[in-house]
Design a protein around this motif. Structure first.
Motif, PDB file in Angstrom:
ATOM      1  N   ARG A 136       2.859 -11.521   2.810  1.00 46.07           N
ATOM      2  CA  ARG A 136       2.219 -10.315   2.292  1.00 46.07           C
ATOM      3  C   ARG A 136       1.218  -9.742   3.286  1.00 46.07           C
ATOM      4  NH1 ARG A 136       2.156 -12.908  -3.767  1.00 46.07           N
ATOM      5  NH2 ARG A 136       4.150 -11.972  -4.411  1.00 46.07           N
ATOM      6  N   ALA A 137       0.545 -10.599   4.021  1.00 41.53           N
ATOM      7  CA  ALA A 137      -0.367 -10.111   5.065  1.00 41.53           C
ATOM      8  C   ALA A 137       0.408  -9.456   6.195  1.00 41.53           C
ATOM      9  CB  ALA A 137      -1.215 -11.268   5.595  1.00 41.53           C
ATOM     10  N   ILE A 138       1.562 -10.018   6.553  1.00 38.86           N
ATOM     11  CA  ILE A 138       2.380  -9.444   7.627  1.00 38.86           C
ATOM     12  C   ILE A 138       2.902  -8.074   7.225  1.00 38.86           C
ATOM     13  CG2 ILE A 138       4.385  -9.825   9.094  1.00 38.86           C
ATOM     14  CD1 ILE A 138       2.047 -11.827   9.471  1.00 38.86           C
ATOM     15  N   ILE A 139       3.343  -7.938   5.976  1.00 36.63           N
ATOM     16  CA  ILE A 139       3.815  -6.639   5.496  1.00 36.63           C
ATOM     17  C   ILE A 139       2.697  -5.611   5.555  1.00 36.63           C
ATOM     18  CG2 ILE A 139       4.525  -5.391   3.411  1.00 36.63           C
ATOM     19  CD1 ILE A 139       6.279  -7.764   2.710  1.00 36.63           C
ATOM     20  N   ALA A 140       1.506  -5.996   5.108  1.00 37.33           N
ATOM     21  CA  ALA A 140       0.374  -5.063   5.143  1.00 37.33           C
ATOM     22  C   ALA A 140       0.082  -4.607   6.561  1.00 37.33           C
ATOM     23  CB  ALA A 140      -0.856  -5.735   4.532  1.00 37.33           C
ATOM     24  N   LEU A 141       0.086  -5.533   7.505  1.00 39.53           N
ATOM     25  CA  LEU A 141      -0.209  -5.186   8.897  1.00 39.53           C
ATOM     26  C   LEU A 141       0.873  -4.292   9.495  1.00 39.53           C
ATOM     27  CD1 LEU A 141      -1.605  -8.629  10.092  1.00 39.53           C
ATOM     28  CD2 LEU A 141      -2.902  -6.507   9.791  1.00 39.53           C
ATOM     29  N   ALA A 142       2.133  -4.537   9.119  1.00 44.14           N
ATOM     30  CA  ALA A 142       3.218  -3.681   9.612  1.00 44.14           C
ATOM     31  C   ALA A 142       3.041  -2.246   9.121  1.00 44.14           C
ATOM     32  CB  ALA A 142       4.569  -4.239   9.162  1.00 44.14           C
ATOM     33  N   CYS A 143       2.690  -2.109   7.855  1.00 50.52           N
ATOM     34  CA  CYS A 143       2.459  -0.770   7.293  1.00 50.52           C
ATOM     35  C   CYS A 143       1.273  -0.092   7.974  1.00 50.52           C
ATOM     36  CB  CYS A 143       2.196  -0.879   5.799  1.00 50.52           C
ATOM     37  SG  CYS A 143       3.609  -1.423   4.819  1.00 50.52           S
ATOM     38  N   LYS A 213      -1.560  -6.859   0.233  1.00 50.36           N
ATOM     39  CA  LYS A 213      -0.191  -6.388  -0.027  1.00 50.36           C
ATOM     40  C   LYS A 213      -0.196  -5.141  -0.898  1.00 50.36           C
ATOM     41  CE  LYS A 213       4.236  -6.040  -0.540  1.00 50.36           C
ATOM     42  NZ  LYS A 213       4.232  -5.016  -1.573  1.00 50.36           N
ATOM     43  N   TRP A 214      -1.147  -5.054  -1.828  1.00 52.19           N
ATOM     44  CA  TRP A 214      -1.266  -3.839  -2.636  1.00 52.19           C
ATOM     45  C   TRP A 214      -1.848  -2.699  -1.807  1.00 52.19           C
ATOM     46  CZ3 TRP A 214      -6.250  -2.612  -5.486  1.00 52.19           C
ATOM     47  CH2 TRP A 214      -6.174  -1.340  -6.067  1.00 52.19           C
ATOM     48  N   LEU A 215      -2.944  -2.980  -1.117  1.00 51.81           N
ATOM     49  CA  LEU A 215      -3.653  -1.923  -0.398  1.00 51.81           C
ATOM     50  C   LEU A 215      -2.934  -1.457   0.862  1.00 51.81           C
ATOM     51  CD1 LEU A 215      -7.329  -3.207  -0.693  1.00 51.81           C
ATOM     52  CD2 LEU A 215      -6.373  -1.154  -1.762  1.00 51.81           C
ATOM     53  N   GLY A 216      -2.315  -2.383   1.601  1.00 55.87           N
ATOM     54  CA  GLY A 216      -1.718  -2.028   2.884  1.00 55.87           C
ATOM     55  C   GLY A 216      -0.666  -0.928   2.769  1.00 55.87           C
ATOM     56  N   PRO A 217       0.405  -1.140   1.996  1.00 56.67           N
ATOM     57  CA  PRO A 217       1.400  -0.073   1.848  1.00 56.67           C
ATOM     58  C   PRO A 217       0.841   1.174   1.174  1.00 56.67           C
ATOM     59  CG  PRO A 217       2.325  -2.199   1.226  1.00 56.67           C
ATOM     60  CD  PRO A 217       0.854  -2.412   1.400  1.00 56.67           C
ATOM     61  N   LYS A 218      -0.007   1.000   0.173  1.00 60.05           N
ATOM     62  CA  LYS A 218      -0.565   2.150  -0.555  1.00 60.05           C
ATOM     63  C   LYS A 218      -1.380   3.045   0.373  1.00 60.05           C
ATOM     64  CE  LYS A 218      -3.745   3.232  -4.377  1.00 60.05           C
ATOM     65  NZ  LYS A 218      -4.739   3.987  -3.589  1.00 60.05           N
ATOM     66  N   GLN A 219      -2.328   2.451   1.102  1.00 55.40           N
ATOM     67  CA  GLN A 219      -3.161   3.244   1.998  1.00 55.40           C
ATOM     68  C   GLN A 219      -2.342   3.827   3.141  1.00 55.40           C
ATOM     69  OE1 GLN A 219      -6.107   4.047   1.280  1.00 55.40           O
ATOM     70  NE2 GLN A 219      -6.747   2.532  -0.239  1.00 55.40           N
ATOM     71  N   SER A 220      -1.333   3.110   3.572  1.00 60.45           N
ATOM     72  CA  SER A 220      -0.496   3.592   4.681  1.00 60.45           C
ATOM     73  C   SER A 220       0.371   4.772   4.251  1.00 60.45           C
ATOM     74  CB  SER A 220       0.369   2.453   5.216  1.00 60.45           C
ATOM     75  OG  SER A 220      -0.442   1.415   5.734  1.00 60.45           O
ATOM     76  N   VAL A 221       0.957   4.686   3.055  1.00 59.97           N
ATOM     77  CA  VAL A 221       1.739   5.811   2.540  1.00 59.97           C
ATOM     78  C   VAL A 221       0.866   7.061   2.454  1.00 59.97           C
ATOM     79  CG1 VAL A 221       2.795   6.735   0.434  1.00 59.97           C
ATOM     80  CG2 VAL A 221       3.497   4.504   1.297  1.00 59.97           C
ATOM     81  N   GLU A 222      -0.339   6.909   1.941  1.00 63.34           N
ATOM     82  CA  GLU A 222      -1.234   8.059   1.797  1.00 63.34           C
ATOM     83  C   GLU A 222      -1.620   8.635   3.162  1.00 63.34           C
ATOM     84  OE1 GLU A 222      -4.468   6.679  -0.592  1.00 63.34           O
ATOM     85  OE2 GLU A 222      -3.220   6.422  -2.382  1.00 63.34           O
ATOM     86  N   ALA A 223      -1.868   7.759   4.134  1.00 63.00           N
ATOM     87  CA  ALA A 223      -2.247   8.230   5.468  1.00 63.00           C
ATOM     88  C   ALA A 223      -1.094   8.964   6.150  1.00 63.00           C
ATOM     89  CB  ALA A 223      -2.713   7.050   6.322  1.00 63.00           C
ATOM     90  N   ILE A 224       0.094   8.399   6.091  1.00 60.92           N
ATOM     91  CA  ILE A 224       1.252   9.031   6.738  1.00 60.92           C
ATOM     92  C   ILE A 224       1.580  10.355   6.053  1.00 60.92           C
ATOM     93  CG2 ILE A 224       3.706   8.770   7.282  1.00 60.92           C
ATOM     94  CD1 ILE A 224       3.160   5.708   7.389  1.00 60.92           C
TER      95      ILE A 224
END
Length: 279
Positions: A136-143, A213-224
């Motif tokens: 989950r940390a790796i996924i967050a960092l990738a996002c 894992k919750w914040l990483g994709p969420k914040q990344s989607v919003e930023a992109i």
């Protein structure tokens, strides 16, 4: 298994999939039905795994099978080479994540040696949950990497894009949006780093893993999404990378646990398992 496969995975010569999810079993993985029975010196595996990353081209996979009774203690991990007789696969057509070739794996009387079992029998569910916490940390960092790249490109674009005689970067409505995303992404990145530090130290990191894992994709989607809009209609086109990144990162909001499950884990770790909303 380790001697044969770990060097090949480390060198990039082989790809291994993680086969847990089934058509009717996602977050509630303890209910999985893919089975493995003993027959002489072999395990015989039957069942279907769905939404599996790398399903389209993986050389092998760790299959989570029911080798015992119901519940978590009946689940074991068995390594399956995907060129074995009885294995078939399909590849999905998804909005994003095309390189991962997500799909389904089917096992029809697939025989593998008993020695392909990973860990003790009945410890598969625990193994899956431990893998999730780290990944989950790796996924967050990738996002976050995709989002930061998008922000860096957008910063340079807004410096040179002129509107009403001034660069976009000089407009607070533009600059403040980017500043907010930079701050949120930096904070989330630090949570992901904390997960890895705690994992290396042998400390519990379940709550922190769910947080990032919750914040990483969420914040990344919003930023992109913001970056796409700040580029105007060219940002919405395929000539620029934002629409692809948005689709790719959005898919990772689902992988390894949905936002709802991540919040449930955080709450469970805070309040105690007796208040677990999914019991």
């Amino acid at each position: 298994i380790k001697q044969r496969w770990l060097p090949a995975v480390a060198s990039g010569e082989a790809t291994v999939a993680f086969a847990l999810t089934e058509p009717s079993v996602g977050s509630d993985a303890v209910q999985l039905s893919c089975s493995a029975r003993r027959d002489g010196s072999d395990w015989v595996i039957n069942g279907e795994k769905s939404s599996i990353t790398f399903a389209g081209f993986a050389d092998g996979c760790v299959v989570f099978c029911r080798t015992g009774g119901p519940g978590a203690r009946g689940i074991s991990m068995i390594f399956v080479e995907l060129d074995r007789e009885g294995v078939t696969r399909t590849k999905y057509s998804s909005a994003g994540g095309h390189l991962t070739q997500r799909g389904s794996l089917f096992f029809d009387e697939v025989r593998v040696p008993l020695g392909n079992q990973i860990g003790a029998e009945g410890t598969g569910f625990i193994g899956a949950m431990e893998a999730f916490d780290f990944n989950r940390a790796i996924i967050a960092l990738a996002c976050i990497g995709a989002a930061r790249q998008s922000l860096d490109e957008t910063i340079e674009f807004t410096k040179s894009r002129m509107t009403f005689g001034k660069p976009l970067a000089s407009r607070e409505a533009v600059a403040f949006q980017i500043a907010e995303h930079l701050a949120f992404l930096h904070a989330t990145r630090l949570v992901a780093y904390e997960v890895l530090i705690r994992a290396d130290a042998g400390l519990n990191h379940t709550a922190e893993a769910a947080m990032c894992k919750w914040l990483g994709p969420k914040q990344s989607v919003e930023a992109i999404h913001t970056c796409l809009l700040l580029h105007g209609y060219p940002g919405y086109g395929t000539e620029l990378p934002f629409e692809q990144r948005l689709a790719d990162v959005m898919g990772l909001e689902l992988g390894d646990g949905t936002p709802e499950i991540m919040k449930a884990i955080i709450a469970r770790e805070a309040f105690g398992r007796e208040f677990d909303s999914y019991k």
